[in-house]
Design a protein around this motif. Structure first.
Motif, PDB file in Angstrom:
ATOM      1  N   TRP A 199       0.803  -0.900   0.211  1.00 49.72           N
ATOM      2  CA  TRP A 199       0.174   0.359  -0.397  1.00 49.72           C
ATOM      3  C   TRP A 199       0.630   1.152   0.294  1.00 49.72           C
ATOM      4  O   TRP A 199       0.616   2.396  -0.370  1.00 49.72           O
ATOM      5  N   ASN A 200       2.034   1.080   0.827  1.00 52.38           N
ATOM      6  CA  ASN A 200       3.009   2.189   0.716  1.00 52.38           C
ATOM      7  C   ASN A 200       3.265   2.787  -0.680  1.00 52.38           C
ATOM      8  O   ASN A 200       3.492   3.332  -0.673  1.00 52.38           O
ATOM      9  N   ILE A 201       3.508   1.733  -1.015  1.00 56.38           N
ATOM     10  CA  ILE A 201       4.435   1.680  -2.418  1.00 56.38           C
ATOM     11  C   ILE A 201       3.327   2.182  -3.527  1.00 56.38           C
ATOM     12  O   ILE A 201       3.597   3.096  -4.590  1.00 56.38           O
ATOM     13  N   PHE A 202       2.309   1.661  -2.964  1.00 56.68           N
ATOM     14  CA  PHE A 202       0.916   2.574  -4.658  1.00 56.68           C
ATOM     15  C   PHE A 202       0.555   3.909  -4.779  1.00 56.68           C
ATOM     16  O   PHE A 202      -0.069   3.862  -4.945  1.00 56.68           O
ATOM     17  N   VAL A 203       0.689   4.080  -2.901  1.00 55.08           N
ATOM     18  CA  VAL A 203       0.267   5.367  -2.837  1.00 55.08           C
ATOM     19  C   VAL A 203       0.756   6.535  -3.053  1.00 55.08           C
ATOM     20  O   VAL A 203       0.815   8.000  -2.839  1.00 55.08           O
ATOM     21  N   THR A 204       2.356   5.668  -3.274  1.00 58.51           N
ATOM     22  CA  THR A 204       3.493   7.407  -3.751  1.00 58.51           C
ATOM     23  C   THR A 204       3.018   7.808  -4.685  1.00 58.51           C
ATOM     24  O   THR A 204       2.596   6.820  -5.620  1.00 58.51           O
ATOM     25  N   PRO A 205       3.259   9.011  -4.917  1.00 57.74           N
ATOM     26  CA  PRO A 205       2.343   9.793  -5.734  1.00 57.74           C
ATOM     27  C   PRO A 205       3.382   9.819  -7.167  1.00 57.74           C
ATOM     28  O   PRO A 205       2.431   9.106  -8.304  1.00 57.74           O
ATOM     29  N   GLN A 206       4.708   9.669  -7.084  1.00 58.11           N
ATOM     30  CA  GLN A 206       4.984   9.315  -8.366  1.00 58.11           C
ATOM     31  C   GLN A 206       4.680   7.519  -9.174  1.00 58.11           C
ATOM     32  O   GLN A 206       4.450   7.773 -10.082  1.00 58.11           O
ATOM     33  N   PHE A 207       4.620   6.611  -8.700  1.00 59.95           N
ATOM     34  CA  PHE A 207       4.760   5.205  -8.552  1.00 59.95           C
ATOM     35  C   PHE A 207       3.334   4.936  -9.035  1.00 59.95           C
ATOM     36  O   PHE A 207       3.041   4.611 -10.815  1.00 59.95           O
ATOM     37  N   LEU A 208       2.368   5.896  -8.352  1.00 58.62           N
ATOM     38  CA  LEU A 208       0.889   6.150  -9.036  1.00 58.62           C
ATOM     39  C   LEU A 208       0.137   6.377 -10.012  1.00 58.62           C
ATOM     40  O   LEU A 208       0.118   5.525 -11.184  1.00 58.62           O
ATOM     41  N   VAL A 209       0.903   7.552 -10.444  1.00 58.22           N
ATOM     42  CA  VAL A 209       0.922   8.157 -11.414  1.00 58.22           C
ATOM     43  C   VAL A 209       1.245   7.667 -12.868  1.00 58.22           C
ATOM     44  O   VAL A 209       0.751   7.100 -13.555  1.00 58.22           O
TER      45      VAL A 209
ATOM     46  N   ALA B 107      -5.777   4.607 -24.398  1.00 51.58           N
ATOM     47  CA  ALA B 107      -4.886   5.105 -24.216  1.00 51.58           C
ATOM     48  C   ALA B 107      -5.792   6.845 -23.930  1.00 51.58           C
ATOM     49  O   ALA B 107      -4.684   7.604 -23.143  1.00 51.58           O
ATOM     50  N   ILE B 108      -7.081   6.785 -24.161  1.00 53.22           N
ATOM     51  CA  ILE B 108      -8.039   8.086 -23.361  1.00 53.22           C
ATOM     52  C   ILE B 108      -7.606   8.206 -22.039  1.00 53.22           C
ATOM     53  O   ILE B 108      -6.891   9.351 -21.467  1.00 53.22           O
ATOM     54  N   VAL B 109      -7.613   7.102 -21.360  1.00 52.76           N
ATOM     55  CA  VAL B 109      -7.694   6.740 -19.646  1.00 52.76           C
ATOM     56  C   VAL B 109      -6.275   6.881 -18.987  1.00 52.76           C
ATOM     57  O   VAL B 109      -6.472   7.968 -18.733  1.00 52.76           O
ATOM     58  N   ALA B 110      -5.231   6.366 -20.298  1.00 52.84           N
ATOM     59  CA  ALA B 110      -3.867   6.650 -19.879  1.00 52.84           C
ATOM     60  C   ALA B 110      -3.858   7.881 -19.498  1.00 52.84           C
ATOM     61  O   ALA B 110      -3.165   9.214 -19.155  1.00 52.84           O
ATOM     62  N   LEU B 111      -4.227   8.889 -20.924  1.00 50.44           N
ATOM     63  CA  LEU B 111      -3.888  10.265 -20.801  1.00 50.44           C
ATOM     64  C   LEU B 111      -4.662  11.505 -19.570  1.00 50.44           C
ATOM     65  O   LEU B 111      -3.415  11.843 -19.414  1.00 50.44           O
ATOM     66  N   LEU B 112      -6.012  10.945 -19.909  1.00 49.74           N
ATOM     67  CA  LEU B 112      -6.348  11.456 -18.714  1.00 49.74           C
ATOM     68  C   LEU B 112      -5.435  11.315 -16.907  1.00 49.74           C
ATOM     69  O   LEU B 112      -5.278  12.445 -16.351  1.00 49.74           O
ATOM     70  N   SER B 113      -5.514  10.135 -16.510  1.00 51.79           N
ATOM     71  CA  SER B 113      -4.778   9.730 -15.537  1.00 51.79           C
ATOM     72  C   SER B 113      -3.457  10.532 -15.484  1.00 51.79           C
ATOM     73  O   SER B 113      -2.917  10.717 -14.467  1.00 51.79           O
ATOM     74  N   LEU B 114      -2.734  10.898 -16.162  1.00 51.31           N
ATOM     75  CA  LEU B 114      -1.097  11.315 -16.246  1.00 51.31           C
ATOM     76  C   LEU B 114      -1.601  12.570 -16.271  1.00 51.31           C
ATOM     77  O   LEU B 114      -0.656  13.606 -15.453  1.00 51.31           O
ATOM     78  N   LEU B 115      -2.615  13.235 -17.275  1.00 55.04           N
ATOM     79  CA  LEU B 115      -2.541  14.685 -16.843  1.00 55.04           C
ATOM     80  C   LEU B 115      -3.452  15.492 -15.279  1.00 55.04           C
ATOM     81  O   LEU B 115      -3.109  16.653 -14.755  1.00 55.04           O
ATOM     82  N   ILE B 116      -3.834  14.490 -14.590  1.00 53.35           N
ATOM     83  CA  ILE B 116      -4.452  14.635 -13.990  1.00 53.35           C
ATOM     84  C   ILE B 116      -3.424  14.750 -12.282  1.00 53.35           C
ATOM     85  O   ILE B 116      -3.140  15.355 -11.825  1.00 53.35           O
TER      86      ILE B 116
ATOM     87  N   ARG C 132      -0.360  13.980 -12.586  1.00 48.57           N
ATOM     88  CA  ARG C 132       1.323  14.934 -12.194  1.00 48.57           C
ATOM     89  C   ARG C 132       0.946  16.191 -12.013  1.00 48.57           C
ATOM     90  O   ARG C 132       2.440  16.232 -11.620  1.00 48.57           O
ATOM     91  N   ARG C 133       0.299  16.733 -11.143  1.00 49.44           N
ATOM     92  CA  ARG C 133       0.618  18.114 -10.420  1.00 49.44           C
ATOM     93  C   ARG C 133       1.246  17.841  -9.753  1.00 49.44           C
ATOM     94  O   ARG C 133       1.829  18.149  -8.988  1.00 49.44           O
ATOM     95  N   SER C 134       0.193  16.065  -8.597  1.00 44.29           N
ATOM     96  CA  SER C 134       0.875  15.483  -7.438  1.00 44.29           C
ATOM     97  C   SER C 134       2.210  15.585  -7.545  1.00 44.29           C
ATOM     98  O   SER C 134       2.889  14.930  -5.824  1.00 44.29           O
ATOM     99  N   VAL C 135       2.931  15.093  -8.420  1.00 42.02           N
ATOM    100  CA  VAL C 135       4.482  14.794  -8.778  1.00 42.02           C
ATOM    101  C   VAL C 135       5.211  15.413  -9.309  1.00 42.02           C
ATOM    102  O   VAL C 135       6.562  15.396  -8.348  1.00 42.02           O
ATOM    103  N   GLY C 136       5.098  16.670  -9.406  1.00 38.36           N
ATOM    104  CA  GLY C 136       6.050  17.464 -10.511  1.00 38.36           C
ATOM    105  C   GLY C 136       6.799  17.453 -11.234  1.00 38.36           C
ATOM    106  O   GLY C 136       6.202  16.878 -12.260  1.00 38.36           O
ATOM    107  N   GLU C 137       8.063  18.082 -11.736  1.00 44.49           N
ATOM    108  CA  GLU C 137       8.895  18.040 -13.264  1.00 44.49           C
ATOM    109  C   GLU C 137       9.756  17.268 -12.895  1.00 44.49           C
ATOM    110  O   GLU C 137      10.415  16.706 -14.131  1.00 44.49           O
TER     111      GLU C 137
END
Length: 411
Positions: free
Chosen positions: A211-221, A382-391, A393-398
């Protein structure tokens, strides 16, 4: 981040070849029997789309098994759980060759996957063992080039075996190949991770760690975005025999050639990715490729609904769509796994399980919906993948974050 073992500096190419051999165990199990779908269906007195359930069942076993092996790879080192998995794969592959019915065949495919998944999850974990995080995207690309070569060889080998000896010999050869890989791994592959007795095998700590791995923002996104992107490849693999052999009435040999040509797109994407990483970072490539995949999938669906696509048009769009996945997969994996070193086995298992689980659920629908669902599913994932990333990645950063903080991956 812990430094790679000294032997990684002496033999990186040799280690890459061995990791690549482990990574192709499952692709061969998936691709080698695709040309035999119609023959297996006739022997079991069923339809071709019912045989696709044996492919989806492999994906299910592959997804579940990775969660099982993750903690074992961290607790006992990489090699001992790997031996167990490969032996189970060999035994179950022989069982598939002797299956008396479709139900037995599907069940044995699940068990075969539970063993075979150890090879890939261990290999991906060992990328973090042997190579520093800033090299991981390039290493993953090289491994996926080896994985991508399997669809060029596996259907051709499977077709030859089926024509000369019968489809059951396909699984005998799969067992023999895995046995050879097991022997070579035993004698030549170094242990990448020493056993860690502090890793608990009790259910509660294991679930907490996952669970700790899964909820790491970078990993999850990047796991979710990468998994839905890669689900397009699962859909193609499960649906291509129905589209080309049933829809366009291709023979076994023609399908094998067509499948190999189309998967060259995936291989080409991986190959180009290695060079693009010299100028761009993984996030930039991932976003661009995922955007292109979404545009292609949407155009593919529109063309199919308008009935303006002939065989050549479909092959061209399949090729370009798979090329995009050749870019998204290695970069998504590298970014998702970058924060983990000590728990690389569990993180690799979670990544693979989520990815395969999503792919299994989506591809399984083809067995019930038929060929008409393939292109729609590819566009939707593909659409779901792109939406997952765009929504997300704000919590991950650059920046990609490793265990010791932000790391550069562009050079």
């Amino acid at each position: 981040m812990s430094a790679p073992p000294p032997h990684s500096a002496r033999h990186p190419k040799w280690i890459l070849v061995l990791l690549g051999a482990l990574c192709v165990v499952t692709p061969f199990a998936i691709d080698m029997y695709l040309p035999a779908f119609s023959h297996i269906a006739r022997e079991f007195h069923t339809e071709t789309h019912d045989i696709s359930l044996s492919l989806s069942s492999y994906f299910v076993g592959f997804a579940i098994g990775q969660l099982f092996y993750g903690p074992l790879l961290d607790r006992f080192g990489r090699k001992r759980p790997l031996y167990f998995g490969l032996i189970a794969y060999v035994v179950c592959s022989i069982g598939c060759a002797m299956a008396p019915s479709l139900h037995a065949f599907i069940a044995l495919r699940v068990l075969e996957a539970l063993g075979g998944c150890a090879a890939q999850v261990a290999a991906i974990a060992m990328v973090r063992d042997f190579f520093p995080v800033e090299q991981s995207a390039r290493v993953f690309s090289l491994l996926f080039l080896m994985i991508g070569a399997s669809p060029l060889l596996a259907p051709t080998i499977g077709s030859a075996l089926m024509s000369g000896l019968g489809w059951r010999w396909i699984f005998i050869v799969l067992a023999a190949m895995a046995f050879v890989i097991l022997v070579v791994t035993f004698f030549l592959l170094p242990e990448g991770h020493q056993p860690d007795t502090s890793v608990s095998l009790r259910l509660s700590p294991i679930l907490a760690n996952f669970w700790n791995i899964f909820v790491t923002p970078q990993f999850l996104v990047y796991t979710l975005a990468g998994s839905f992107s890669f689900a397009g490849l699962f859909t193609f693999v499960a649906g291509s025999p129905i589209v080309f052999m049933d829809g366009f009435h291709m023979g076994t040999k023609g399908f094998g050639i067509t499948f190999a040509v189309l998967v060259m797109g995936f291989i080409g994407g991986n190959n180009l990715n290695v060079f693009l990483l010299k100028k761009f970072n993984s996030q930039q490539i991932f976003l661009a490729a995922l955007s292109a995949q979404t545009i292609l999938g949407t155009a593919f669906l529109a063309g199919a609904l308008a009935h303006v696509l002939d065989l050549r048009g479909m092959m061209a769009l399949f090729f370009l769509y798979l090329t995009c996945i050749g870019f998204t997969y290695p970069n998504g994996a590298a970014i998702a796994l970058a924060p983990f070193s000590r728990d690389a086995g569990s993180a690799s298992a979670m990544f693979g399980s989520v990815q395969t689980g999503i792919g299994a659920i989506i591809s399984m629908s083809i067995g019930f919906l038929g060929a008409q669902a393939v292109i729609g599913i590819m566009a939707g994932t593909a659409i779901v993948a792109l939406l997952s990333l765009l929504i997300g990645r704000r919590s991950v950063g650059e920046l990609i974050v490793g265990e010791d903080g932000p790391v550069a991956v562009a050079h």
